[in-house]
Design a protein around this motif. Structure first.
Motif, PDB file in Angstrom:
ATOM      1  N   GLU A   3      -5.029   1.418  -3.222  1.00 62.41           N
ATOM      2  CA  GLU A   3      -5.806   0.185  -3.089  1.00 62.41           C
ATOM      3  C   GLU A   3      -4.900  -1.015  -2.789  1.00 62.41           C
ATOM      4  O   GLU A   3      -5.336  -2.161  -2.897  1.00 62.41           O
ATOM      5  CB  GLU A   3      -6.599  -0.073  -4.374  1.00 62.41           C
ATOM      6  CG  GLU A   3      -7.675   0.953  -4.660  1.00 62.41           C
ATOM      7  CD  GLU A   3      -8.769   0.967  -3.602  1.00 62.41           C
ATOM      8  OE1 GLU A   3      -9.151  -0.127  -3.141  1.00 62.41           O
ATOM      9  OE2 GLU A   3      -9.234   2.060  -3.236  1.00 62.41           O
ATOM     10  N   GLY A   4      -3.646  -0.737  -2.407  1.00 60.85           N
ATOM     11  CA  GLY A   4      -2.702  -1.816  -2.124  1.00 60.85           C
ATOM     12  C   GLY A   4      -2.939  -2.494  -0.789  1.00 60.85           C
ATOM     13  O   GLY A   4      -3.898  -2.209  -0.076  1.00 60.85           O
ATOM     14  N   ASP A   5      -2.028  -3.389  -0.450  1.00 59.36           N
ATOM     15  CA  ASP A   5      -2.161  -4.276   0.702  1.00 59.36           C
ATOM     16  C   ASP A   5      -1.608  -3.625   1.967  1.00 59.36           C
ATOM     17  O   ASP A   5      -0.423  -3.339   2.063  1.00 59.36           O
ATOM     18  CB  ASP A   5      -1.413  -5.583   0.397  1.00 59.36           C
ATOM     19  CG  ASP A   5      -1.635  -6.651   1.448  1.00 59.36           C
ATOM     20  OD1 ASP A   5      -2.327  -6.392   2.440  1.00 59.36           O
ATOM     21  OD2 ASP A   5      -1.093  -7.759   1.256  1.00 59.36           O
ATOM     22  N   ARG A   6      -2.461  -3.420   2.954  1.00 63.75           N
ATOM     23  CA  ARG A   6      -2.049  -2.905   4.263  1.00 63.75           C
ATOM     24  C   ARG A   6      -2.107  -3.962   5.349  1.00 63.75           C
ATOM     25  O   ARG A   6      -1.755  -3.685   6.495  1.00 63.75           O
ATOM     26  CB  ARG A   6      -2.978  -1.752   4.688  1.00 63.75           C
ATOM     27  CG  ARG A   6      -2.884  -0.497   3.855  1.00 63.75           C
ATOM     28  CD  ARG A   6      -3.810   0.580   4.425  1.00 63.75           C
ATOM     29  NE  ARG A   6      -5.199   0.324   4.131  1.00 63.75           N
ATOM     30  CZ  ARG A   6      -6.219   0.834   4.832  1.00 63.75           C
ATOM     31  NH1 ARG A   6      -5.979   1.589   5.895  1.00 63.75           N
ATOM     32  NH2 ARG A   6      -7.468   0.575   4.486  1.00 63.75           N
TER      33      ARG A   6
ATOM     34  N   ASN B 150      -0.375   3.853  -4.609  1.00 62.80           N
ATOM     35  CA  ASN B 150      -1.087   2.575  -4.617  1.00 62.80           C
ATOM     36  C   ASN B 150      -2.103   2.532  -3.475  1.00 62.80           C
ATOM     37  O   ASN B 150      -2.005   1.716  -2.558  1.00 62.80           O
ATOM     38  CB  ASN B 150      -0.091   1.413  -4.494  1.00 62.80           C
ATOM     39  CG  ASN B 150      -0.722   0.076  -4.828  1.00 62.80           C
ATOM     40  OD1 ASN B 150      -1.759   0.011  -5.486  1.00 62.80           O
ATOM     41  ND2 ASN B 150      -0.099  -1.001  -4.377  1.00 62.80           N
TER      42      ASN B 150
ATOM     43  N   TYR C 150       0.823  -1.206   0.000  1.00 62.04           N
ATOM     44  CA  TYR C 150       0.000   0.000   0.000  1.00 62.04           C
ATOM     45  C   TYR C 150       0.858   1.257   0.000  1.00 62.04           C
ATOM     46  O   TYR C 150       1.881   1.328   0.680  1.00 62.04           O
ATOM     47  CB  TYR C 150      -0.892  -0.007   1.242  1.00 62.04           C
ATOM     48  CG  TYR C 150      -1.566   1.301   1.556  1.00 62.04           C
ATOM     49  CD1 TYR C 150      -2.777   1.646   0.963  1.00 62.04           C
ATOM     50  CD2 TYR C 150      -0.998   2.189   2.465  1.00 62.04           C
ATOM     51  CE1 TYR C 150      -3.417   2.844   1.266  1.00 62.04           C
ATOM     52  CE2 TYR C 150      -1.626   3.392   2.778  1.00 62.04           C
ATOM     53  CZ  TYR C 150      -2.825   3.709   2.176  1.00 62.04           C
ATOM     54  OH  TYR C 150      -3.441   4.896   2.487  1.00 62.04           O
TER      55      TYR C 150
ATOM     56  N   SER D 268     -12.676   1.657   1.785  1.00 62.90           N
ATOM     57  CA  SER D 268     -11.273   1.370   2.104  1.00 62.90           C
ATOM     58  C   SER D 268     -10.634   2.484   2.931  1.00 62.90           C
ATOM     59  O   SER D 268      -9.588   2.273   3.553  1.00 62.90           O
ATOM     60  CB  SER D 268     -10.466   1.148   0.818  1.00 62.90           C
ATOM     61  OG  SER D 268     -10.481   2.306   0.003  1.00 62.90           O
TER      62      SER D 268
END
Length: 492
Positions: free
Chosen positions: A101-104, A99, A94, A416
């Protein structure tokens, strides 16, 4: 409250066994079908390149299959890296700017049993949760304020309570550089907390100390339920701190059954308003979230959709072929204890600790009824993870990668960045007990429902907390938030 108000409070006694559940994004208990033929790999602080490659190959194999962003995994990752570093190198990381919408949320643990135990409710704990603040604006000094204390826990037995302010740990002042080691070091078992008081919105050391020894403890997520009567309004109130169906080690549904029993009492009492307090609930099992939603929703039954999941394009056809399209759908249940027919709306109390399966309640019920939120913006987790372990026992690592995104029955998943509250109310530096009508968030809900302030004034007039927020123990243990889907996938 007015003289015709009746309040019934019940703080549920906790199980004295083990743990406070680590909850928050959609997680599924998953036994990996990717078997490794190497010898058992025991996590060590220093591992050989061969051991790293064995574990890393297992990580990569599973991530390429299950990870939601598997199309973004590097083509040739470095398998000589330590497993935790290797896992991180695979993530669609993220970034708020590049980014968003990335991974947190994905993470990995060296010991799979520790991971699964924490998800099931076993942790070593003092029995309290706290928020962290800078002691003053611009300061590097930190305080921890107790948010709630589990009944019968070490913290409760030591006399700690909601609102207490901790300024020292084992004789040391808390700062931005040492709060992690002072408050979150698993090797520490004995604490002496130095307390402070609030004077003119500033924190002053009091000289009072409380000594606490950690223990393995089972936290009952059903913290408190009450009924308030104001005129013609009969208001049900539930403080629910984790979505957990049962204590660790149980294959039953004891906690879900307890929630059912509370709603049976609500229904019998004829409540016509409901305040659901999820301000400290970082999420949990989707089955428990669906159970609670099924007790509240207006006109819902087992034919109505609570939420659906989207998985990666590699795995979706495989899952559809093996399990059918219902695999991706979570329906409501038909519950005799449902009170939705008596409700015109729902009030949910929220903070930035409200995450995942808690946000699922808000998103999943909005197509069926008006959901008003009071408090501050929720955490913002619309994706879910699964627990991956090696069922051969040869690899002791466990990981929790994001594998799907959730959508309500209207196809909505746009939170999100969290749900902005319908009415913004901050928790002030002076905290009243949960369930007390003077509590800022509950007070505002009662004011909106009854039209008069329960304690003479409502939360919109309360003083805001002047201290900058650093985080909380809830977010620390929940890795930001979990939604746990309790099932196994085998032989894909």
């Amino acid at each position: 409250m007015t003289s015709n108000t009746i309040m019934r409070n019940r703080i549920t006694s906790t199980w004295a066994r083990a743990g406070s559940l680590l909850i928050a994004g959609l997680a599924m208990s998953l036994t990996s079908c990717k078997h490794q033929e190497a010898d058992t790999v025991t996590p060590q602080s220093s591992t050989s390149t061969t051991e790293n490659q064995t574990v890393d190959s297992w990580i990569l194999d599973n991530m390429q299959t299950y990870y939601y962003w598997n199309d973004k995994i590097p083509a040739n990752p470095d398998k000589t890296l330590a497993p935790s570093d290797f896992f991180d190198s695979l993530l669609n990381t993220y970034n708020a700017t590049t980014n968003p919408e990335g991974d947190r949320f994905s993470w990995i643990e060296e010991n799979a049993s520790d991971l699964t135990s924490s998800l099931s409710g076993e942790t070593k704990t003092t029995g309290m949760e706290f928020a962290l603040y800078l002691r003053a604006s611009g300061s590097t000094d930190v305080i921890a304020q107790v948010l709630y204390v589990l009944p019968n826990s070490p913290a409760a037995n030591a006399g700690l309570k909601r609102g207490d302010i901790i300024t020292k740990v084992n004789g040391q002042g808390i700062t931005t550089t040492n709060y992690q080691s002072l408050l979150f070091d698993d090797s520490v078992t004995n604490y002496t907390f130095g307390l402070g008081t609030v004077s003119n919105q500033s924190i002053v050391d009091s000289g009072v100390t409380k000594s606490v020894t950690t223990t393995v403890f089972q936290a009952n997520p059903v913290y408190l339920d009450s009924i308030y009567t104001v005129g013609t309004k009969k208001i049900g109130y539930l403080v629910y701190n984790q979505f957990v169906p049962a204590p660790n080690g149980s294959k039953g549904s004891e906690y879900d059954d307890q929630v059912d029993a509370i709603f049976a009492q609500f229904k019998s009492a004829g409540i016509n308003e409901l305040v659901l307090d999820l301000r400290y609930n970082p999420g949990g099992y989707t089955s428990s979230s669906a159970n609670l939603a099924s007790l509240i929703g207006k006109g819902v039954d087992d034919s109505k959709l609570y939420f659906r999941e989207s998985w990666n394009s590699t795995l979706t056809p495989v899952l559809q072929k093996q399990y059918g399209s219902d695999f991706f759908l979570q329906k409501f249940s038909t519950k005799a204890q449902n009170i939705g027919s008596n409700l015109s709306r729902l009030y949910v109390l929220t903070t930035d600790r409200t995450a995942s399966a808690s946000e699922l309640i808000i998103n999943g019920l909005r197509p069926y009824m008006t959901v008003n939120t009071i408090g501050t913006t929720t955490y913002g987790k619309n994706v879910g993870s699964i627990t991956i372990t090696d069922d051969t026992g040869k690899i002791n690592w466990g990981m929790q990668p994001i594998v799907f995104r959730s959508y309500n029955s209207l196809g909505q998943s746009d939170y999100s960045t969290g749900f902005t509250p319908t009415t913004e109310v901050e928790e002030p530096i002076t905290l009243y007990p949960l369930g007390d009508v003077r509590d800022a968030l509950l007070n505002e809900a009662l004011y909106q429902i009854a039209g008069t302030a329960a304690s003479g004034r409502h939360a919109a007039t309360t003083v805001r907390n002047p201290l900058p927020v650093l985080g909380s123990s809830i977010q620390q243990k929940a890795k930001g938030g979990l939604m746990v889907k309790d099932m196994k996938i085998s032989h894909l």
